[in-house]
Design a protein around this motif. Sequence first.
Motif, PDB file in Angstrom:
ATOM      1  N   MET A 142      45.829  36.512  54.747  1.00 58.36           N
ATOM      2  CA  MET A 142      46.341  37.571  55.621  1.00 58.36           C
ATOM      3  C   MET A 142      45.220  38.248  56.407  1.00 58.36           C
ATOM      4  SD  MET A 142      49.012  39.301  52.904  1.00 58.36           S
ATOM      5  CE  MET A 142      49.479  40.630  54.003  1.00 58.36           C
ATOM      6  N   GLY A 143      43.980  37.768  56.238  1.00 58.38           N
ATOM      7  CA  GLY A 143      42.852  38.351  56.953  1.00 58.38           C
ATOM      8  C   GLY A 143      42.251  39.557  56.275  1.00 58.38           C
ATOM      9  N   CYS A 144      42.586  39.759  54.994  1.00 58.40           N
ATOM     10  CA  CYS A 144      42.046  40.889  54.241  1.00 58.40           C
ATOM     11  C   CYS A 144      40.964  40.408  53.281  1.00 58.40           C
ATOM     12  CB  CYS A 144      43.147  41.589  53.443  1.00 58.40           C
ATOM     13  SG  CYS A 144      44.416  42.338  54.473  1.00 58.40           S
ATOM     14  N   ASN A 145      40.101  41.330  52.891  1.00 57.56           N
ATOM     15  CA  ASN A 145      39.086  41.044  51.888  1.00 57.56           C
ATOM     16  C   ASN A 145      39.717  41.236  50.513  1.00 57.56           C
ATOM     17  OD1 ASN A 145      36.679  40.632  50.509  1.00 57.56           O
ATOM     18  ND2 ASN A 145      36.060  42.778  50.714  1.00 57.56           N
ATOM     19  N   ALA A 146      39.841  40.170  49.734  1.00 56.12           N
ATOM     20  CA  ALA A 146      40.523  40.224  48.439  1.00 56.12           C
ATOM     21  C   ALA A 146      39.512  40.266  47.291  1.00 56.12           C
ATOM     22  CB  ALA A 146      41.453  39.027  48.276  1.00 56.12           C
ATOM     23  N   LEU A 147      39.684  41.221  46.377  1.00 56.44           N
ATOM     24  CA  LEU A 147      38.873  41.330  45.167  1.00 56.44           C
ATOM     25  C   LEU A 147      39.800  41.307  43.954  1.00 56.44           C
ATOM     26  CD1 LEU A 147      36.563  44.291  46.290  1.00 56.44           C
ATOM     27  CD2 LEU A 147      36.036  41.838  46.417  1.00 56.44           C
ATOM     28  N   THR A 148      39.290  40.896  42.795  1.00 56.55           N
ATOM     29  CA  THR A 148      40.121  40.844  41.590  1.00 56.55           C
ATOM     30  C   THR A 148      39.390  41.474  40.408  1.00 56.55           C
ATOM     31  OG1 THR A 148      39.330  38.645  40.911  1.00 56.55           O
ATOM     32  CG2 THR A 148      41.277  38.737  42.360  1.00 56.55           C
ATOM     33  N   ALA A 149      40.176  41.987  39.477  1.00 53.49           N
ATOM     34  CA  ALA A 149      39.648  42.538  38.221  1.00 53.49           C
ATOM     35  C   ALA A 149      40.625  42.197  37.110  1.00 53.49           C
ATOM     36  CB  ALA A 149      39.454  44.050  38.331  1.00 53.49           C
ATOM     37  N   LYS A 150      40.086  41.833  35.942  1.00 55.31           N
ATOM     38  CA  LYS A 150      40.953  41.370  34.845  1.00 55.31           C
ATOM     39  C   LYS A 150      41.404  42.497  33.928  1.00 55.31           C
ATOM     40  CE  LYS A 150      37.049  39.918  31.853  1.00 55.31           C
ATOM     41  NZ  LYS A 150      35.989  40.222  32.807  1.00 55.31           N
ATOM     42  N   PRO A 184      41.882  44.856  59.263  1.00 59.83           N
ATOM     43  CA  PRO A 184      41.656  44.227  57.949  1.00 59.83           C
ATOM     44  C   PRO A 184      41.206  45.276  56.940  1.00 59.83           C
ATOM     45  CG  PRO A 184      40.594  42.987  59.709  1.00 59.83           C
ATOM     46  CD  PRO A 184      41.025  44.288  60.311  1.00 59.83           C
ATOM     47  N   VAL A 185      41.694  45.167  55.726  1.00 54.09           N
ATOM     48  CA  VAL A 185      41.328  46.114  54.672  1.00 54.09           C
ATOM     49  C   VAL A 185      40.925  45.338  53.421  1.00 54.09           C
ATOM     50  CG1 VAL A 185      42.850  47.947  55.502  1.00 54.09           C
ATOM     51  CG2 VAL A 185      43.719  46.286  53.857  1.00 54.09           C
ATOM     52  N   THR A 186      40.299  46.048  52.482  1.00 52.11           N
ATOM     53  CA  THR A 186      39.936  45.457  51.196  1.00 52.11           C
ATOM     54  C   THR A 186      41.057  45.733  50.198  1.00 52.11           C
ATOM     55  OG1 THR A 186      37.578  45.734  51.595  1.00 52.11           O
ATOM     56  CG2 THR A 186      38.271  45.461  49.300  1.00 52.11           C
ATOM     57  N   VAL A 187      41.572  44.659  49.581  1.00 52.44           N
ATOM     58  CA  VAL A 187      42.668  44.758  48.619  1.00 52.44           C
ATOM     59  C   VAL A 187      42.150  44.309  47.255  1.00 52.44           C
ATOM     60  CG1 VAL A 187      45.010  44.052  48.035  1.00 52.44           C
ATOM     61  CG2 VAL A 187      44.336  44.264  50.436  1.00 52.44           C
ATOM     62  N   LEU A 188      42.325  45.165  46.244  1.00 54.02           N
ATOM     63  CA  LEU A 188      41.885  44.854  44.873  1.00 54.02           C
ATOM     64  C   LEU A 188      43.108  44.561  44.013  1.00 54.02           C
ATOM     65  CD1 LEU A 188      39.842  44.769  42.509  1.00 54.02           C
ATOM     66  CD2 LEU A 188      40.139  47.253  42.309  1.00 54.02           C
ATOM     67  N   VAL A 189      43.090  43.414  43.312  1.00 51.00           N
ATOM     68  CA  VAL A 189      44.170  43.024  42.402  1.00 51.00           C
ATOM     69  C   VAL A 189      43.679  43.225  40.972  1.00 51.00           C
ATOM     70  CG1 VAL A 189      45.748  41.196  41.685  1.00 51.00           C
ATOM     71  CG2 VAL A 189      44.977  41.317  44.068  1.00 51.00           C
ATOM     72  N   VAL A 190      44.316  44.144  40.239  1.00 52.69           N
ATOM     73  CA  VAL A 190      43.944  44.431  38.845  1.00 52.69           C
ATOM     74  C   VAL A 190      45.077  43.948  37.949  1.00 52.69           C
ATOM     75  CG1 VAL A 190      43.198  46.174  37.206  1.00 52.69           C
ATOM     76  CG2 VAL A 190      42.688  46.463  39.633  1.00 52.69           C
ATOM     77  N   ASP A 191      44.881  42.843  37.267  1.00 55.83           N
ATOM     78  CA  ASP A 191      45.920  42.244  36.411  1.00 55.83           C
ATOM     79  C   ASP A 191      45.232  41.395  35.350  1.00 55.83           C
ATOM     80  OD1 ASP A 191      49.233  41.491  37.057  1.00 55.83           O
ATOM     81  OD2 ASP A 191      48.156  40.517  35.419  1.00 55.83           O
ATOM     82  N   ASP A 192      45.760  41.453  34.120  1.00 55.09           N
ATOM     83  CA  ASP A 192      45.145  40.674  33.040  1.00 55.09           C
ATOM     84  C   ASP A 192      45.616  39.216  33.030  1.00 55.09           C
ATOM     85  OD1 ASP A 192      47.274  41.610  30.230  1.00 55.09           O
ATOM     86  OD2 ASP A 192      47.704  41.413  32.367  1.00 55.09           O
ATOM     87  N   GLU A 193      46.545  38.826  33.921  1.00 57.95           N
ATOM     88  CA  GLU A 193      46.990  37.439  34.007  1.00 57.95           C
ATOM     89  C   GLU A 193      46.204  36.719  35.109  1.00 57.95           C
ATOM     90  OE1 GLU A 193      51.567  38.753  33.162  1.00 57.95           O
ATOM     91  OE2 GLU A 193      51.226  36.788  34.066  1.00 57.95           O
ATOM     92  N   LYS A 194      45.467  35.703  34.731  1.00 56.91           N
ATOM     93  CA  LYS A 194      44.617  34.994  35.684  1.00 56.91           C
ATOM     94  C   LYS A 194      45.441  34.372  36.810  1.00 56.91           C
ATOM     95  CE  LYS A 194      40.711  31.770  35.858  1.00 56.91           C
ATOM     96  NZ  LYS A 194      41.151  31.098  37.091  1.00 56.91           N
ATOM     97  N   GLY A 195      46.637  33.853  36.470  1.00 52.65           N
ATOM     98  CA  GLY A 195      47.470  33.229  37.489  1.00 52.65           C
ATOM     99  C   GLY A 195      47.877  34.206  38.573  1.00 52.65           C
ATOM    100  N   ILE A 196      48.205  35.432  38.167  1.00 56.45           N
ATOM    101  CA  ILE A 196      48.584  36.469  39.138  1.00 56.45           C
ATOM    102  C   ILE A 196      47.392  36.819  40.026  1.00 56.45           C
ATOM    103  CG2 ILE A 196      49.289  38.873  39.389  1.00 56.45           C
ATOM    104  CD1 ILE A 196      51.581  37.252  38.520  1.00 56.45           C
ATOM    105  N   ARG A 197      46.217  36.961  39.395  1.00 54.82           N
ATOM    106  CA  ARG A 197      45.023  37.327  40.172  1.00 54.82           C
ATOM    107  C   ARG A 197      44.678  36.249  41.193  1.00 54.82           C
ATOM    108  NH1 ARG A 197      42.889  38.375  35.031  1.00 54.82           N
ATOM    109  NH2 ARG A 197      41.317  36.713  35.259  1.00 54.82           N
ATOM    110  N   ASP A 198      44.616  34.992  40.721  1.00 53.74           N
ATOM    111  CA  ASP A 198      44.202  33.907  41.624  1.00 53.74           C
ATOM    112  C   ASP A 198      45.200  33.693  42.752  1.00 53.74           C
ATOM    113  OD1 ASP A 198      42.791  31.844  38.936  1.00 53.74           O
ATOM    114  OD2 ASP A 198      42.032  33.604  39.985  1.00 53.74           O
ATOM    115  N   GLY A 199      46.506  33.706  42.408  1.00 54.61           N
ATOM    116  CA  GLY A 199      47.522  33.498  43.434  1.00 54.61           C
ATOM    117  C   GLY A 199      47.519  34.618  44.463  1.00 54.61           C
TER     118      GLY A 199
END
Length: 495
Positions: free
Chosen positions: A30-38, A7-22
Motif C-alpha cells: 500500500m506504499g506504507c512503511n510496515a514494522l512488526t512486533a511479536k 505514506p505513513v509508518t504502520v506497526l503490527v503488534v501480534d504474537d501470531e507470526k502469520g498475522i504479522r508477516d501477512g
Amino acid sequence: MQSTPDPVTVLVVDDEKGIRDGSERIISRMGCNALTAKNGEEGLDIIGRTDAAIVLLDLKMPGIDGMEVLKRIQTMDRDILVIVITGFATIETAIEAMKRGAYDFIPKPFEPDQLRIVVNRAREKIQLQKDTVKLEAERRRTLADLGTEKSRIHTIVDSIPNGVVVTNTDGQVVLMNPAFCRLLDLGADTATGGPISAYIPDEGLCRLIVEISRGLHVDFDDIPTCEFSFGGDRFLMARGRPVLGERKECLGAVVTVIDITNMKVLDRLKSEFVAKVSHELRSPLSTIHEQLALVLNDLMGQLSESEEHLLARAKEKTQGLISTIGDLLDLSRIESGSTCQEPKPVQLEDLLGNIVDFLGTRARTKAQSLTMDRPADLLPTLKADPLALESIFGNLITNAINYTQNGGEIKVKADMTGLNLRVRVIDNGFGIEARYLDKIFDRFFRVKNDKTRFITGTGLGLPIVKGLVEALNGRISVESVPDKGTTFTVLLPVD
C-alpha cells in the motif's frame, strides 16, 4: 478537495507470526512503511524509537496485553491511531478499547481487503487532521463562522465518516456534518442554531454536552463517553471534548458520534450463548455433585483415605463449576438489563447489619473482627432492588474476609456524602498492588501471589458487583496498599 493520504509508518503488534508477516506484506504494497512486533514490550519500544502513526494491536498477548499497550500509548504526547485486532470471544474487550480511545477494530481472521480498508480509513483520518491543522494556521475562524461559511475546514468536517457536532458556550449547535444528521435521522436541510437537545434525544448526553460547552470539564481528561439507543434498534456512542481558545478559555464543545450497533449485536449474541450453555451445564453438574455427596455419605468408613480424598476433591470441583455457572448467569442478566427488579424502599443500615451478622460466623472461623459503624443520624431511605444490594455488599464483605489474614479486622461504614449514600468496606488484609487496581473488575481476573494463591474463586464477583452498582446508577472505587489493607467505596444516589 481532499488530498491523497501521505505514506505513513504502520506497526503490527501480534504474537501470531502469520498475522504479522501477512499484514506486513499487505501494508508494504500500500506504499506504507510496515514494522512488526511479536509482543507488547517490543511494540512499545518500536513506538518510542520510530514515527509510527498507526498501530494494529492484538488485545490478547502474553506479557503486556493489548489493553495495557493502548493505555501507555494514550499517555504519549503523540497522535497515534490504534486499530485493535480481536476475535468474537473478545468483542466486549474491543468495545472497551474503543471507549478508551482506540480508533477502530478488525476481527480475526480478516481478509486482505478488510485490512486495506481499515488502514486506508486511518490514513485518510491522519491526512484530514494534517489538512485541518494547515487550514487552521492559514486562517483562524470563530466557531460561529464555521457554521455559516462554506470554508475549506467546513468541507473537511463534512467528509468525516463519523458524526461531528460543534456547540458554543451556551450549548447551541453551530456546526454539524452530514454524517451526524444521518446517524440522528435529521433532514439534510436541518438548520443549526438550536439547543443541543433539539438534535439529540438523550437527556443525559445533552446535559453532559452543555457542561462541556460551559467549560466545566476543561481540567478533566477522563470525560466519560455516552452510549444511547436511537430508534430502538440502533446504538450510538458519543464522545465530547471542550474546544479551547488561544488563552485556554472554553469556546464550546466538539462531539463525535459513531454507530456501535454491530458491536452491540455481537455482544448480545455472546451473552445469549453464555446463558444458554450455562443453563445446559448447570443441571447435569448439580446431579453429579449430589451423587458424589451421596456416595461419600453412604461409603463413609469403607473407602481408603486416597479414595475418599479423590471423591471429596471431585465434589469440591463440581461445586466450584456450579458457582462459576451461577456467576456467568448473573453477568448475563446484568448485561441484558434484567437484574435489578422493581425498586423498593430500603433502610440501608438495617440491610448491612443483617449481612454483617450473617457473615460474622465465617469471619469468626478465621478469628477476624467484622463490625459495622452505624451513622449517628438515621440515613435516608434508599429506593432500590434489595436483592441487588445484598449481592453487592455480600460479595464485598466476603472478599474482605477471604483476603484478610487470620485475626484481621474488617469494618463496614455507611454515611451520606452530598446527595449520595456512601458505604465503605475496609480491611487490613493482604492489599492489592497498584498495577492491578484497574484490572480487578475485569472478568476472571484474580490477584495471585504467595498469600492469595490458595484462595478459591471464579474471578467474577467484582465484575458482578460493578455491573449491579452501575445498574443502580452508582459508582464503585477501590484504594489499597499491599500488606496494609483495602477499602472499597460504593456511592449510591438517593432518589
